[in-house]
Design a protein around this motif. Structure first.
Motif, PDB file in Angstrom:
ATOM      1  N   GLN A   1     -79.670 -59.424  18.790  1.00  0.00           N
ATOM      2  CA  GLN A   1     -80.027 -59.255  17.389  1.00  0.00           C
ATOM      3  C   GLN A   1     -81.463 -58.749  17.335  1.00  0.00           C
ATOM      4  N   SER A   2     -81.724 -57.903  16.356  1.00  0.00           N
ATOM      5  CA  SER A   2     -82.971 -57.135  16.356  1.00  0.00           C
ATOM      6  C   SER A   2     -84.226 -58.000  16.248  1.00  0.00           C
ATOM      7  N   SER A   3     -84.151 -59.126  15.563  1.00  0.00           N
ATOM      8  CA  SER A   3     -85.337 -59.973  15.394  1.00  0.00           C
ATOM      9  C   SER A   3     -84.956 -61.433  15.528  1.00  0.00           C
ATOM     10  N   ARG A   4     -85.833 -62.275  16.075  1.00  0.00           N
ATOM     11  CA  ARG A   4     -85.601 -63.716  16.077  1.00  0.00           C
ATOM     12  C   ARG A   4     -86.093 -64.346  14.775  1.00  0.00           C
ATOM     13  N   TYR A   5     -87.218 -63.822  14.274  1.00  0.00           N
ATOM     14  CA  TYR A   5     -87.801 -64.343  13.046  1.00  0.00           C
ATOM     15  C   TYR A   5     -88.182 -63.165  12.152  1.00  0.00           C
ATOM     16  N   LEU A   6     -87.945 -63.353  10.845  1.00  0.00           N
ATOM     17  CA  LEU A   6     -88.229 -62.283   9.893  1.00  0.00           C
ATOM     18  C   LEU A   6     -88.702 -62.922   8.598  1.00  0.00           C
ATOM     19  N   VAL A   7     -89.765 -62.391   8.017  1.00  0.00           N
ATOM     20  CA  VAL A   7     -90.251 -62.863   6.720  1.00  0.00           C
ATOM     21  C   VAL A   7     -90.271 -61.673   5.777  1.00  0.00           C
ATOM     22  N   LYS A   8     -89.594 -61.801   4.652  1.00  0.00           N
ATOM     23  CA  LYS A   8     -89.505 -60.723   3.665  1.00  0.00           C
ATOM     24  C   LYS A   8     -89.816 -61.265   2.284  1.00  0.00           C
ATOM     25  N   ARG A   9     -90.152 -60.345   1.397  1.00  0.00           N
ATOM     26  CA  ARG A   9     -90.451 -60.726   0.019  1.00  0.00           C
ATOM     27  C   ARG A   9     -89.217 -60.545  -0.861  1.00  0.00           C
ATOM     28  N   THR A  10     -89.156 -61.314  -1.916  1.00  0.00           N
ATOM     29  CA  THR A  10     -88.070 -61.198  -2.883  1.00  0.00           C
ATOM     30  C   THR A  10     -87.957 -59.763  -3.383  1.00  0.00           C
ATOM     31  N   GLY A  11     -86.732 -59.255  -3.407  1.00  0.00           N
ATOM     32  CA  GLY A  11     -86.481 -57.911  -3.895  1.00  0.00           C
ATOM     33  C   GLY A  11     -86.475 -56.844  -2.816  1.00  0.00           C
ATOM     34  N   GLU A  12     -86.962 -57.162  -1.622  1.00  0.00           N
ATOM     35  CA  GLU A  12     -86.966 -56.184  -0.544  1.00  0.00           C
ATOM     36  C   GLU A  12     -85.552 -55.937  -0.035  1.00  0.00           C
ATOM     37  N   LYS A  13     -85.322 -54.770   0.514  1.00  0.00           N
ATOM     38  CA  LYS A  13     -84.065 -54.472   1.202  1.00  0.00           C
ATOM     39  C   LYS A  13     -84.262 -54.847   2.667  1.00  0.00           C
ATOM     40  N   VAL A  14     -83.323 -55.605   3.200  1.00  0.00           N
ATOM     41  CA  VAL A  14     -83.469 -56.150   4.545  1.00  0.00           C
ATOM     42  C   VAL A  14     -82.297 -55.689   5.412  1.00  0.00           C
ATOM     43  N   PHE A  15     -82.619 -55.260   6.614  1.00  0.00           N
ATOM     44  CA  PHE A  15     -81.604 -54.836   7.575  1.00  0.00           C
ATOM     45  C   PHE A  15     -81.647 -55.770   8.777  1.00  0.00           C
ATOM     46  N   LEU A  16     -80.506 -56.342   9.123  1.00  0.00           N
ATOM     47  CA  LEU A  16     -80.363 -57.120  10.352  1.00  0.00           C
ATOM     48  C   LEU A  16     -79.394 -56.383  11.247  1.00  0.00           C
ATOM     49  N   GLU A  17     -79.846 -56.134  12.481  1.00  0.00           N
ATOM     50  CA  GLU A  17     -79.041 -55.345  13.399  1.00  0.00           C
ATOM     51  C   GLU A  17     -78.468 -56.222  14.510  1.00  0.00           C
ATOM     52  N   CYS A  18     -77.265 -55.869  14.937  1.00  0.00           N
ATOM     53  CA  CYS A  18     -76.594 -56.594  16.012  1.00  0.00           C
ATOM     54  C   CYS A  18     -75.930 -55.587  16.941  1.00  0.00           C
ATOM     55  N   VAL A  19     -76.118 -55.789  18.234  1.00  0.00           N
ATOM     56  CA  VAL A  19     -75.522 -54.898  19.224  1.00  0.00           C
ATOM     57  C   VAL A  19     -74.832 -55.732  20.290  1.00  0.00           C
TER      58      VAL A  19
END
Lengths: 114, 115
Positions: free
Chosen positions: A6-24
């Motif tokens: 998975q692309s990231s172990r930890y991710l912090v984003k703000r409300t309203g942002e578009k977020v992409f989580l990748e899996c291979v």
């Protein structure tokens, strides 16, 4: 050994942002899955895919979308992140075929939406 | 719809004593059943699986589970707990009987092992 990354172990984003989580996955598995894991609720299925460009809704698809353009890659998209999407996100893959196979899991992405 | 119920949210045992984690399932056909383990800050790992062969299934790290159709149960056991067994355990049933159906997870049982 099957490897699901998975692309990231930890991710912090703000409300309203578009977020992409990748899996291979590297085992040529037909099936791929996205779950979220919350304390006391176990794992809940968001979306799954049993072939390239195919997708099926799971139990809690609202607020999420997915993309599978290649067999080895399955992306989870949060169109407009909200605080109630703060969670651990787990990707998994498995063989397809005539009977259920075990799923292999990635290490997870802990997403915090502030 | 297929479902699993893990009867205990938390089990605490002393090191060296037996472990029993209870799971009941509901399925309209012959199910495939799994137990997964998740150690702190780690991904899920398959412990064992039942797919309509032998009813007593042996897994990794000394764990085993017995499929009992009459009781709709699939309890996980280990004769002697080790400190490294402390983790979250999930009982899982297949949502269908083909290869293109997802798995349905129980809510988990947290196992604590006391020295």
């Amino acid at each position: 050994d099957v490897k699901v990354t998975q692309s990231s172990r930890y991710l912090v984003k703000r409300t309203g942002e578009k977020v992409f989580l990748e899996c291979v996955q590297d085992m040529d598995h037909e099936n791929m899955f996205w779950y979220r894991q919350d304390p006391g609720l176990g794992l809940r299925l968001i979306y799954f895919s049993y072939d390239v460009k195919m997708k099926e809704k799971g139990d809690i698809p609202e607020g999420y979308s997915v993309s599978r353009e290649k067999k080895e890659r399955f992306s989870l998209i949060l169109e407009s992140a909200s605080t109630n999407q703060t969670s651990m996100y787990l990707c998994a893959s498995s063989f397809g075929g005539t009977h259920p196979y075990e799923q292999y899991f990635g290490p997870g992405t802990r997403l915090t939406v502030t | 719809a297929q479902s699993v119920t893990q009867l205990d949210s938390h089990v605490s045992v002393s090191e060296g004593t037996p472990v029993l984690l209870r799971c009941n399932y509901s399925s309209s056909y012959s199910p495939s059943l799994f137990w997964y383990v998740q150690h702190p800050n780690k991904g899920l790992q398959l412990l064992l699986k039942y797919t309509s062969a032998a009813t007593l299934v042996k897994g990794i790290n000394g764990f085993e589970a017995e499929f009992k159709k009459s009781e709709t149960s699939f309890h996980l056991t280990k004769p002697s707990a080790h400190m490294s067994d402390a983790a979250e355990y999930f009982c899982v049933v297949s949502a269908g009987n083909s290869g293109n159906t997802p798995l349905v997870f129980g809510k988990g049982t947290r196992l604590s092992v006391i020295a």
